[in-house]
Design an enzyme around this catalytic site. Structure first.
Site, short mmCIF file in Angstrom:
data_model
loop_
_atom_site.label_atom_id
_atom_site.label_comp_id
_atom_site.label_asym_id
_atom_site.label_seq_id
_atom_site.Cartn_x
_atom_site.Cartn_y
_atom_site.Cartn_z
N ASP A 253 15.48 8.07 6.33
CA ASP A 253 14.20 8.09 5.61
C ASP A 253 14.38 7.77 4.14
O ASP A 253 13.49 7.18 3.51
CB ASP A 253 13.55 9.47 5.73
CG ASP A 253 12.78 9.63 7.02
OD1 ASP A 253 12.54 8.62 7.71
OD2 ASP A 253 12.41 10.78 7.35
N HIS B 272 5.30 15.80 8.83
CA HIS B 272 4.52 14.70 8.25
C HIS B 272 3.02 14.93 8.41
O HIS B 272 2.26 14.83 7.45
CB HIS B 272 4.90 13.36 8.90
CG HIS B 272 6.09 12.72 8.28
ND1 HIS B 272 6.07 12.18 7.01
CD2 HIS B 272 7.34 12.51 8.74
CE1 HIS B 272 7.26 11.68 6.73
NE2 HIS B 272 8.04 11.87 7.75
N GLU C 65 10.11 5.73 17.53
CA GLU C 65 10.33 5.26 16.16
C GLU C 65 11.75 5.62 15.71
O GLU C 65 12.51 4.76 15.26
CB GLU C 65 9.30 5.90 15.24
CG GLU C 65 9.45 5.52 13.78
CD GLU C 65 8.52 6.30 12.88
OE1 GLU C 65 8.33 5.86 11.72
OE2 GLU C 65 8.00 7.36 13.29
N HIS C 66 12.11 6.89 15.80
CA HIS C 66 13.45 7.37 15.45
C HIS C 66 14.11 7.94 16.69
O HIS C 66 13.51 8.78 17.37
CB HIS C 66 13.38 8.48 14.39
CG HIS C 66 12.61 8.14 13.16
ND1 HIS C 66 11.31 8.54 12.96
CD2 HIS C 66 12.95 7.42 12.07
CE1 HIS C 66 10.88 8.11 11.79
NE2 HIS C 66 11.86 7.42 11.22
N GLU D 26 -1.21 -36.01 29.16
CA GLU D 26 -2.20 -35.06 28.65
C GLU D 26 -3.53 -35.71 28.31
O GLU D 26 -4.48 -35.03 27.92
CB GLU D 26 -1.63 -34.34 27.41
CG GLU D 26 -0.45 -33.44 27.73
CD GLU D 26 -0.01 -32.59 26.56
OE1 GLU D 26 -0.54 -32.81 25.45
OE2 GLU D 26 0.84 -31.71 26.76
N SER E 249 4.27 9.61 12.78
CA SER E 249 5.73 9.59 12.82
C SER E 249 6.26 10.24 14.10
O SER E 249 5.64 11.14 14.66
CB SER E 249 6.29 10.31 11.60
OG SER E 249 7.68 10.14 11.51
N GLN F 46 10.20 15.52 11.23
CA GLN F 46 9.12 14.58 11.52
C GLN F 46 7.81 15.30 11.75
O GLN F 46 6.74 14.81 11.37
CB GLN F 46 9.48 13.72 12.73
CG GLN F 46 10.67 12.82 12.50
CD GLN F 46 10.54 12.01 11.22
OE1 GLN F 46 9.64 11.18 11.08
NE2 GLN F 46 11.44 12.25 10.27
N HIS G 271 -2.57 -39.70 20.20
CA HIS G 271 -1.20 -39.23 20.08
C HIS G 271 -0.22 -40.33 20.50
O HIS G 271 0.75 -40.64 19.80
CB HIS G 271 -0.97 -37.99 20.96
CG HIS G 271 -1.45 -36.71 20.38
ND1 HIS G 271 -2.78 -36.45 20.19
CD2 HIS G 271 -0.79 -35.60 19.95
CE1 HIS G 271 -2.93 -35.24 19.68
NE2 HIS G 271 -1.73 -34.70 19.52
N GLN H 191 -10.88 0.14 0.90
CA GLN H 191 -11.30 -0.73 -0.21
C GLN H 191 -10.11 -1.42 -0.86
O GLN H 191 -10.20 -2.57 -1.29
CB GLN H 191 -12.11 0.06 -1.24
CG GLN H 191 -11.40 1.22 -1.90
CD GLN H 191 -11.55 2.52 -1.15
OE1 GLN H 191 -11.77 2.52 0.06
NE2 GLN H 191 -11.42 3.64 -1.85
N TYR I 184 0.85 -1.19 0.00
CA TYR I 184 0.00 0.00 0.00
C TYR I 184 0.89 1.24 0.00
O TYR I 184 1.77 1.39 0.85
CB TYR I 184 -0.92 0.04 1.23
CG TYR I 184 -1.94 1.14 1.13
CD1 TYR I 184 -3.23 0.87 0.68
CD2 TYR I 184 -1.62 2.46 1.44
CE1 TYR I 184 -4.17 1.89 0.54
CE2 TYR I 184 -2.55 3.48 1.29
CZ TYR I 184 -3.81 3.18 0.84
OH TYR I 184 -4.73 4.18 0.69
N ASN J 10 -3.52 6.14 5.91
CA ASN J 10 -4.23 6.97 6.88
C ASN J 10 -4.95 6.10 7.91
O ASN J 10 -4.80 4.87 7.95
CB ASN J 10 -5.19 7.94 6.18
CG ASN J 10 -6.28 7.20 5.41
OD1 ASN J 10 -6.56 6.02 5.62
ND2 ASN J 10 -6.90 7.91 4.47
#
Length: 435
Positions: free
Chosen positions: A364, A265, A330-331, A418, A240, A262, A423, A194, A133, A217
């Site tokens: 990045d 973003h 994250e960073h 068990e 971010s 950052q 088994h 979708q 994506y 998003n």
């Protein structure tokens, strides 16, 4: 008034202030999830027909038939031809660096043989088909195409399907060029929940995949969460983040711009600086106020810094590192002398940028390591996207005759404990055949 929050770890209210600053839970929005569930159900039930309807509704793009959902090779060729030569060369050079790094991540199959001849091991195989994506609309991210597609290719994925929304029918040439550079097989002009649903369940035109990767998003994030189990996903990405730890010896303009990198973003991005030097925090605040005016995305940066940004005063670098591990960013930029010596103390971070000359932006785009990273504290238990995310492991068990007896007798004892008779009997047949 400062446009960024100021905190001090010595203040009594600091823990509560940090908790509020770090909170992010918008993916759980019930209204968003209801919409996403409706879209997924429609795609499952009506396939291409629903996909065309949603593309017309959400992207304002009416297509004549399902065949028009896919970009043709001629369209991609034309996009590559329109891409400036310098930019195309940069994409190829960045791709080469990302590929070189990814090659070192490949998991290998292995086996070992026990004394009785039994062979045990692990077989590593790539996924068959992966969906990528790529966001469209407000911003285009060709770098994300490279970061998601190249590790998949290095892993040996047989087919890579890319989806990218084209609001009002406008496609980004650089995104298409990046897909060509990265070796994407097919590209569809669809986006949103979708597109995620189409990749997960398949339609008459869009093939179903084994795993979906790539940012999007809130609707995309909610859709990925909803289809997990039917397909694999890379992660549920939040806004971010950057966390900088500095001793106060880095140019404050550099630090301010790293925070901007950052914050620009989106309005929910997070940019935090931690330092034991209060005067340095003042200088960074001054740099922020002076440099913000020249930023094309100034309003986004202002909102992000005001809502979720912070300059934090701590007692010393030891406390700064403790706090960094609690945040699990994250960073993480370690902008202080001797930073490399303290790397073993960093337990939780998506990517670590060592030394004052290492700008987060290099990661990045072109350093080589992946920029798809865990956010919202998930670096406590997850890792950057890599080749290993496109490989799976199968266990290998190949018993010799002698091995089947030894293991069978052990399994019989455990199966009896068990209460699983079949088994134990399954193992007993082979044990008794050698008596």
């Amino acid at each position: 008034m400062s446009m960024i929050n100021r905190l001090n770890s010595a203040d009594p209210g600091f823990p509560a202030a940090m908790k509020k600053l770090l909170d992010w839970s918008s993916v759980a929005d019930k209204g968003v999830q209801a919409t996403v569930d409706m879209v997924i159900e429609a795609i499952r039930d009506r396939g291409d027909v629903a996909l065309l309807e949603f593309t017309a509704k959400f992207d304002r793009l009416t297509l004549s038939s399902p065949d028009a959902l896919a970009f043709t090779e001629a369209e991609i060729d034309a996009a590559v031809a329109r891409t400036p030569a310098k930019l195309l060369a940069a994409l190829r050079e960045a791709a080469g660096r990302i590929r070189a790094y990814a090659e070192r991540q490949k998991l290998q199959s292995w086996t070992y043989t026990e004394a009785d001849g039994t062979v045990l091991g692990q077989q590593v195989t790539p996924l068959d088909r992966v969906g990528l994506y790529v966001p469209g609309g407000k911003a285009a991210y060709p770098s994300s195409v490279l970061m998601n597609a190249i590790p998949a290719r290095v892993a040996g994925v047989r087919e890579l399907i890319m989806v990218v929304p084209t609001p009002d029918g406008v496609a980004n040439d650089t995104v298409l060029a990046a897909a060509r550079v990265a070796g994407v097989d097919r590209i569809f002009r669809i986006g949103g929940a979708q597109a995620v649903a189409a990749l997960a369940y398949g339609t008459e035109t869009v093939p179903s995949v084994d795993k979906i990767v790539g940012p999007g998003n809130i609707y995309v994030a909610a859709a990925k969460r909803a289809v997990f189990g039917k397909v694999g996903i890379d992660m549920i990405a939040g806004p971010s983040e950057i966390l900088i730890v500095s001793d106060g010896q880095t140019n404050p303009d550099w630090i301010a711009m790293d925070l901007f990198s950052q914050a620009e973003h989106d309005q929910q991005a997070q940019a935090i600086l931690i330092s034991p030097d209060g005067a340095f925090l003042d200088r960074v605040a001054e740099s922020i106020a002076r440099l913000i005016e020249a930023q094309p995305r100034a309003e986004i940066i202002r909102t992000a810094l005001a809502d979720r940004g912070a300059l934090i005063k701590v007692a010393d670098l030891d406390e700064a590192i403790v706090l960094a591990n609690e945040i699990a960013p994250e960073h993480l930029e370690l902008s202080f002398a001797g930073a490399e010596e303290r790397l073993p103390e960093i337990r939780h971070a998506g990517a670590i940028f060592v030394g004052k000359y290492t700008a987060e932006a290099l990661g990045d785009y072109c350093a080589g390591p992946n920029h798809v990273l865990p956010t919202s504290g998930t670096a406590r238990f997850s890792s950057p996207l890599g080749v290993y995310d496109f490989q799976k492991r199968s266990s290998i068990i190949h018993c010799s005759a002698a091995g089947s007896v030894a293991l069978g007798e052990l399994a019989m004892v455990l199966a009896e404990a068990e209460g699983l008779h079949a088994h134990g009997q399954s193992a007993r047949y082979r044990v008794e055949s050698h008596r």
